[in-house]
Scaffold this motif. Structure first.
Motif, PDB file in Angstrom:
ATOM      1  N   GLN A  49       3.878  -1.271  -5.866  1.00 41.23           N
ATOM      2  CA  GLN A  49       2.902  -0.537  -5.071  1.00 41.23           C
ATOM      3  C   GLN A  49       1.524  -0.692  -5.692  1.00 41.23           C
ATOM      4  O   GLN A  49       1.380  -0.766  -6.916  1.00 41.23           O
ATOM      5  CB  GLN A  49       3.275   0.944  -5.000  1.00 41.23           C
ATOM      6  CG  GLN A  49       2.361   1.743  -4.098  1.00 41.23           C
ATOM      7  CD  GLN A  49       2.818   3.190  -3.941  1.00 41.23           C
ATOM      8  OE1 GLN A  49       3.818   3.599  -4.502  1.00 41.23           O
ATOM      9  NE2 GLN A  49       2.074   3.947  -3.155  1.00 41.23           N
ATOM     10  N   ASP A 107      -6.046   1.493   4.400  1.00 43.64           N
ATOM     11  CA  ASP A 107      -5.463   2.119   3.215  1.00 43.64           C
ATOM     12  C   ASP A 107      -6.272   1.789   1.957  1.00 43.64           C
ATOM     13  O   ASP A 107      -6.522   2.660   1.128  1.00 43.64           O
ATOM     14  CB  ASP A 107      -4.012   1.661   3.011  1.00 43.64           C
ATOM     15  CG  ASP A 107      -3.052   2.210   4.051  1.00 43.64           C
ATOM     16  OD1 ASP A 107      -3.404   3.186   4.746  1.00 43.64           O
ATOM     17  OD2 ASP A 107      -1.946   1.640   4.165  1.00 43.64           O
ATOM     18  N   THR A 153       0.827  -1.205   0.000  1.00 43.49           N
ATOM     19  CA  THR A 153       0.000   0.000   0.000  1.00 43.49           C
ATOM     20  C   THR A 153       0.864   1.258   0.000  1.00 43.49           C
ATOM     21  O   THR A 153       0.344   2.362  -0.152  1.00 43.49           O
ATOM     22  CB  THR A 153      -0.971   0.018   1.201  1.00 43.49           C
ATOM     23  OG1 THR A 153      -0.213  -0.095   2.414  1.00 43.49           O
ATOM     24  CG2 THR A 153      -1.976  -1.121   1.101  1.00 43.49           C
ATOM     25  N   SER A 154       2.161   1.088   0.153  1.00 46.06           N
ATOM     26  CA  SER A 154       3.096   2.209   0.042  1.00 46.06           C
ATOM     27  C   SER A 154       4.219   1.787  -0.902  1.00 46.06           C
ATOM     28  O   SER A 154       4.290   0.643  -1.320  1.00 46.06           O
ATOM     29  CB  SER A 154       3.660   2.584   1.414  1.00 46.06           C
ATOM     30  OG  SER A 154       4.464   1.540   1.918  1.00 46.06           O
TER      31      SER A 154
END
Length: 140
Positions: free
Chosen positions: A56, A77, A26-27
């Motif tokens: 990502q 997220d 998620t990053s």
């Protein structure tokens, strides 16, 4: 780790050609890098492939039937992206996981035993996830 373990289960079930599995964060941490060497060691020691390149979460993943998250932070997220009810924690597929223990342990700052525990948590959820795939494919 989960991607490779689940791909092996799909292959064993004869479903590899019918299901696309991808892994992303998620990053952007570690984007473009292979899996952590400790992950690779754990996977190879238990007969799984260690092939992986970090990426990502992006619009290429938006059309997935199911988005499997490792922990509640990842769920939050993903929910911010308004993806509907396609987001689930991996351990919700493990009937032995209690409601207060649904996050997959992140072994990154731990020992080899922590990586083994994470693998075991993933493996425990795979039969339930595989059942979800069968039900989804049968209903299609």
């Amino acid at each position: 780790m989960a991607q490779n373990i689940f791909r092996a289960a799909l292959d064993e079930a004869g479903l590899a050609g019918r299901v696309r599995v991808s892994s992303c964060g998620t990053s952007g941490w570690h984007t473009g890098e292979p899996a952590d060497n400790r992950t690779r060691t754990e996977l190879l020691a238990h007969g799984y492939s260690d092939a992986h390149v970090a990426e990502q979460f992006s619009p290429t993943h938006f059309d997935a039937d199911l988005l499997v998250a490792m922990d509640a932070g990842h769920v939050r997220d993903l929910e911010r992206k308004r993806l509907g009810n396609r987001v689930r924690l991996l351990r919700t597929f493990d009937p032995t996981a209690g409601p207060d223990s649904l996050d997959v342990s992140d072994p990154y700052y731990g020992t080899s035993e922590d990586f083994a525990a994470t693998r075991e948590q993933i493996e425990a959820a795979v039969p339930g996830l595989l059942a979800w795939v069968h039900a989804t494919l049968d209903g299609a």
